[in-house]
Design an enzyme around this catalytic site. Structure first.
Site, PDB file in Angstrom:
ATOM      1  N   CYS A 112       0.926  -1.205   0.034  1.00  0.00           N
ATOM      2  CA  CYS A 112       0.052   0.104  -0.006  1.00  0.00           C
ATOM      3  C   CYS A 112       0.769   1.163  -0.019  1.00  0.00           C
ATOM      4  O   CYS A 112       0.336   2.532  -0.382  1.00  0.00           O
ATOM      5  CB  CYS A 112      -0.865   0.135   1.223  1.00  0.00           C
ATOM      6  SG  CYS A 112      -1.846  -1.482   1.432  1.00  0.00           S
ATOM      7  N   HIS A 256      -3.211   6.914   3.519  1.00  0.00           N
ATOM      8  CA  HIS A 256      -3.721   5.864   2.827  1.00  0.00           C
ATOM      9  C   HIS A 256      -5.154   5.294   3.619  1.00  0.00           C
ATOM     10  O   HIS A 256      -5.242   5.337   4.625  1.00  0.00           O
ATOM     11  CB  HIS A 256      -2.778   4.402   3.024  1.00  0.00           C
ATOM     12  CG  HIS A 256      -3.161   3.341   2.699  1.00  0.00           C
ATOM     13  ND1 HIS A 256      -3.775   2.997   1.602  1.00  0.00           N
ATOM     14  CD2 HIS A 256      -3.145   2.119   3.468  1.00  0.00           C
ATOM     15  CE1 HIS A 256      -4.242   1.754   1.117  1.00  0.00           C
ATOM     16  NE2 HIS A 256      -3.635   0.944   2.502  1.00  0.00           N
ATOM     17  N   ASN A 285     -10.085  -0.480   0.816  1.00  0.00           N
ATOM     18  CA  ASN A 285      -8.767  -0.133   0.768  1.00  0.00           C
ATOM     19  C   ASN A 285      -8.198  -0.786  -0.585  1.00  0.00           C
ATOM     20  O   ASN A 285      -8.407  -1.973  -0.959  1.00  0.00           O
ATOM     21  CB  ASN A 285      -8.262  -1.274   1.777  1.00  0.00           C
ATOM     22  CG  ASN A 285      -6.560  -1.190   1.788  1.00  0.00           C
ATOM     23  OD1 ASN A 285      -5.963  -0.492   0.999  1.00  0.00           O
ATOM     24  ND2 ASN A 285      -6.045  -1.630   2.618  1.00  0.00           N
TER      25      ASN A 285
HETATM   26  N1  ACO Z   1     -17.614  -9.289  10.812  1.00  0.00           N
HETATM   27  C1  ACO Z   1     -17.848  -9.654  11.999  1.00  0.00           C
HETATM   28  N2  ACO Z   1     -16.914  -9.670  12.924  1.00  0.00           N
HETATM   29  C2  ACO Z   1     -15.568 -10.071  12.572  1.00  0.00           C
HETATM   30  C3  ACO Z   1     -15.208  -9.616  11.251  1.00  0.00           C
HETATM   31  C4  ACO Z   1     -16.234  -9.143  10.322  1.00  0.00           C
HETATM   32  N3  ACO Z   1     -15.958  -8.730   9.202  1.00  0.00           N
HETATM   33  N4  ACO Z   1     -14.210  -9.803  11.047  1.00  0.00           N
HETATM   34  C5  ACO Z   1     -13.477 -10.134  12.167  1.00  0.00           C
HETATM   35  N5  ACO Z   1     -14.628 -10.281  13.230  1.00  0.00           N
HETATM   36  C6  ACO Z   1     -14.410 -10.663  14.565  1.00  0.00           C
HETATM   37  C7  ACO Z   1     -13.142 -11.301  15.098  1.00  0.00           C
HETATM   38  O1  ACO Z   1     -13.167 -12.880  14.596  1.00  0.00           O
HETATM   39  C8  ACO Z   1     -13.038 -11.237  16.440  1.00  0.00           C
HETATM   40  O2  ACO Z   1     -14.048 -11.954  16.891  1.00  0.00           O
HETATM   41  P1  ACO Z   1     -13.595 -12.893  18.392  1.00  0.00           P
HETATM   42  O3  ACO Z   1     -13.504 -11.758  19.342  1.00  0.00           O
HETATM   43  O4  ACO Z   1     -15.005 -13.801  18.762  1.00  0.00           O
HETATM   44  O5  ACO Z   1     -12.596 -13.798  18.174  1.00  0.00           O
HETATM   45  C9  ACO Z   1     -13.808  -9.978  16.585  1.00  0.00           C
HETATM   46  O6  ACO Z   1     -14.401  -9.589  15.414  1.00  0.00           O
HETATM   47  C10 ACO Z   1     -12.491  -8.709  16.797  1.00  0.00           C
HETATM   48  O7  ACO Z   1     -11.533  -8.964  16.057  1.00  0.00           O
HETATM   49  P2  ACO Z   1     -10.254  -8.104  15.710  1.00  0.00           P
HETATM   50  O8  ACO Z   1      -9.488  -8.667  14.781  1.00  0.00           O
HETATM   51  O9  ACO Z   1      -9.644  -8.057  17.147  1.00  0.00           O
HETATM   52  O10 ACO Z   1     -11.027  -6.691  15.461  1.00  0.00           O
HETATM   53  P3  ACO Z   1     -10.403  -5.252  15.033  1.00  0.00           P
HETATM   54  O11 ACO Z   1     -11.057  -4.176  15.932  1.00  0.00           O
HETATM   55  O12 ACO Z   1      -8.804  -5.382  15.163  1.00  0.00           O
HETATM   56  O13 ACO Z   1     -10.648  -4.957  13.839  1.00  0.00           O
HETATM   57  C11 ACO Z   1      -9.643  -4.922  11.583  1.00  0.00           C
HETATM   58  C12 ACO Z   1     -10.026  -5.768  12.760  1.00  0.00           C
HETATM   59  C13 ACO Z   1     -10.713  -4.142  10.906  1.00  0.00           C
HETATM   60  C14 ACO Z   1      -9.313  -5.894  10.571  1.00  0.00           C
HETATM   61  C15 ACO Z   1      -8.648  -4.206  12.079  1.00  0.00           C
HETATM   62  O14 ACO Z   1      -7.789  -4.965  12.944  1.00  0.00           O
HETATM   63  C16 ACO Z   1      -7.690  -3.013  11.076  1.00  0.00           C
HETATM   64  O15 ACO Z   1      -8.372  -2.691  10.387  1.00  0.00           O
HETATM   65  N6  ACO Z   1      -6.572  -3.610  11.047  1.00  0.00           N
HETATM   66  C17 ACO Z   1      -5.665  -3.063  10.015  1.00  0.00           C
HETATM   67  C18 ACO Z   1      -5.856  -3.776   8.610  1.00  0.00           C
HETATM   68  C19 ACO Z   1      -5.291  -3.009   7.682  1.00  0.00           C
HETATM   69  O16 ACO Z   1      -5.096  -1.735   7.452  1.00  0.00           O
HETATM   70  N7  ACO Z   1      -4.572  -3.705   6.690  1.00  0.00           N
HETATM   71  C20 ACO Z   1      -3.835  -3.130   5.691  1.00  0.00           C
HETATM   72  C21 ACO Z   1      -3.345  -4.134   4.724  1.00  0.00           C
HETATM   73  S1  ACO Z   1      -3.157  -3.728   3.256  1.00  0.00           S
HETATM   74  C22 ACO Z   1      -1.798  -4.218   2.340  1.00  0.00           C
HETATM   75  O17 ACO Z   1      -0.629  -3.901   2.792  1.00  0.00           O
HETATM   76  C23 ACO Z   1      -1.865  -4.812   1.155  1.00  0.00           C
END
Ligand code: ACO
Length: 328
Positions: A112, A256, A285
């Protein structure tokens, strides 16, 4: 030196996948996605629409916006994590599709952060004895080609699209460069937290690797979140310090567009939440296309004027991160 951004363009696939559509595909909800990410919908490329197709359209739009033609381009750089093929480069395909002359072209892969890595590279090559005069810098991503539609923790995050800018060196020492200050950085020690394990030389495609879904994005979400905030904040602070620019003099901040909560955390730490440009709600994203799409929207909507300072920042797999302070 006189190196400026003279045109911008984008290509956004028509098809929209909204959160209600995702609710029918995986165990998720609009409420969860909006609260955790700020994303309401994303655009999805057609199955036969490739990264180079989207890149070529974005490039044509940027050339038109700049008022120049493809034969005037003397270097093409494409940033992508979703090239059409392992080789030839996506940039070579773009060269053919837009009818550019036999100029050099190559791809950059910094996830990214790739668009900012590409802008840094282009600027360096234009300012060096190589002396390129007009350069196309493109971010093009078909992220949905890497998405596991059964993995709710990643499939809600990504969208497809492309954006391009045309850089020109007018050779006038009185013209200020677009490049005020920049930083590019990486930390390979955390490369495992965001990875597509299969498809490369470490794990060439086999029936087993495909069945094991190794060709899709695997992500440690919370760790990525935390590193995204700290890396972008430190890069922005360094760039502001290097340039001597007060954050309050920045007209737009373009982070980003990965996650609304990451963007809010970065903007609050920098003390400039009111300057942030957001479109993550509409596109999700789009990896290295995201900053260019923001720039093109602002440019075409007349929301930036000559001389405005724009602070851009990104992070991505690698981990890579970058910030660039742009003078319009
Ligand atoms: N819908 C419902 N529940 C979900 C979903 C979903 N789509 N996805 C995950 N959950 C659940 C999980 O299973 C977890 O459940 P549990 O507590 O029973 O185990 C709960 O939600 C919390 O999960 P977390 O992963 O801790 O949630 P978090 O608040 O961290 O949010 C997210 C997740 C949105 C992915 C966040 O961590 C994030 O944005 N991280 C950065 C991602 C990013 O920007 N990546 C860039 C990559 S791009 C590149 O470089 C190519």
């Amino acid at each position: 030196m006189g190196i400026r951004i003279i045109g911008t363009g984008r290509c956004i696939p028509e098809k929209i996948l909204n959160n209600a559509d995702l609710e029918r595909m995986v165990d998720t909800s609009d409420e969860w996605i909006v609260t955790r990410t700020g994303i309401k919908e994303r655009h999805i490329a057609e199955s036969d629409q490739t990264s180079s197709d989207m890149a070529a359209v974005a490039a044509q739009n940027a050339l038109e916006n700049a008022g120049i033609t493809a034969d005037m381009i003397d270097l093409i750089i494409v940033s992508t994590v979703t090239p059409d093929h392992p080789f030839p480069s996506t940039s070579a395909l773009v060269q053919r599709k837009i009818g550019a002359p036999k100029c050099p072209c190559f791809d950059i892969e910094a996830a990214c952060s790739g668009f900012l890595y590409a802008l840094n590279t282009a600027y360096g090559m234009m300012a060096s004895p190589l002396g390129y005069k007009r350069v196309l810098v493109i971010g093009a991503e078909k992220m949905t080609s890497l998405v596991d539609w059964s993995d709710r923790s990643t499939c809600v995050l990504f969208g497809d699209g492309s954006a391009a800018v045309v850089l020109e060196n007018d050779g006038d020492p009185d013209t200020p460069d677009f490049y005020v200050a920049g930083e590019v950085a990486a930390d390979g020690s955390v490369s495992d937290i965001l990875i597509v394990p299969g498809g490369g030389s470490a794990c060439p495609p086999t029936v087993d690797s495909v069945n094991e879904k190794k060709h899709f994005i695997k992500m440690g979400g919370p760790k990525t979140f935390q590193l995204a905030v700290t890396s972008m904040v430190s890069a922005c602070r360094n760039v502001l310090e290097k340039s001597g620019v007060d954050p309050q003099d920045v007209v737009w901040a373009i982070p980003h567009q990965a996650n609304r909560r990451i963007i809010d955390a970065v903007a609050n730490k920098l003390g400039i939440p009111e300057k942030v440009y957001l479109n993550v709600d509409r596109f999700g994203n789009t990896s290295s296309a995201s900053i260019g799409i923001c720039l093109d929207e602002l440019n075409r909507e007349g929301k930036i004027k000559k001389g405005d300072l724009i602070l851009t920042a990104s992070f991505g797999a690698g981990l890579t991160w970058a910030a660039l302070l742009i003078r319009w």
